[in-house]
Write a protein that holds these residues in place. Structure first.
Motif: not given
Length: 181
Positions: A64-69
């Motif tokens: 979520l923090h790294k916009h990895g979804h």
């Protein structure tokens, strides 16, 4: 606040590595003991499952923090900045709502299962459901912080799209012209 979030995400990454290492030792050790010495580690399966659940929830916070979804940004990418900002705010409000539901349910399950013990380890099953509580709190901090940054105009254009394309699509899209993807 951004430094605080970066700090706890780093701690989560270290904890994820520790969970993975613990699972590796427990499962591999149990396999060797079962096939080589006809014995085993009684708590191996239960502890491995607990570590896996915690690792999954911590990994979701890091993603979520790294916009990895993974997601589809085709329509949003075509919108002007105002449209992307509206979509960003709406999606974050929906994620905050869903995370709040997950947090509330996890909290209830944790309280219900505090006195229930796991059969092999004797640990409280509250530890199992507590992973959802930790996820909910940490994810809400990230989501609210990002929403506040958007509402105060502190997000750059590139930060308004918070999903990652699949690897195949991303490779084909970003491949230099004249060379195969």
């Amino acid at each position: 606040m951004g430094r605080f979030i970066d700090g706890y995400v780093f701690v989560l990454k270290v904890a994820i590595v520790a969970c993975l290492a613990g699972m590796l030792v427990l499962v591999f050790g149990n396999v060797v003991l079962r096939y080589g010495f006809n014995s085993g580690i009684t708590v191996s399966e239960e502890l491995s499952r607990l570590l896996f659940v915690w690792m999954t929830f911590m990994g979701a916070v890091v993603a979520l923090h790294k916009h990895g979804h993974l997601g589809m940004d085709t329509m949003v990418a075509l919108l002007p900045r105002t449209g992307r900002l509206v979509c960003f705010c709406l999606s974050h409000l929906l994620m905050i709502y869903a995370t709040g539901l997950l947090l509330g349910g996890s909290w209830d399950q944790t309280l219900i299962n505090l006195s229930v013990t796991a059969p092999a380890t004797g640990l409280s099953m509250g530890f199992f459901y507590g992973s959802g509580v930790v996820f909910g709190v940490l994810a809400l901090v990230i989501l609210v912080f990002n929403l506040l940054r958007a509402l105060t105009g502190r997000l750059k254009d590139g930060e308004l799209i918070t999903v990652t394309e699949s690897e195949e699509t991303a490779d084909a899209t970003h491949a230099p012209t004249g060379r195969p993807a």
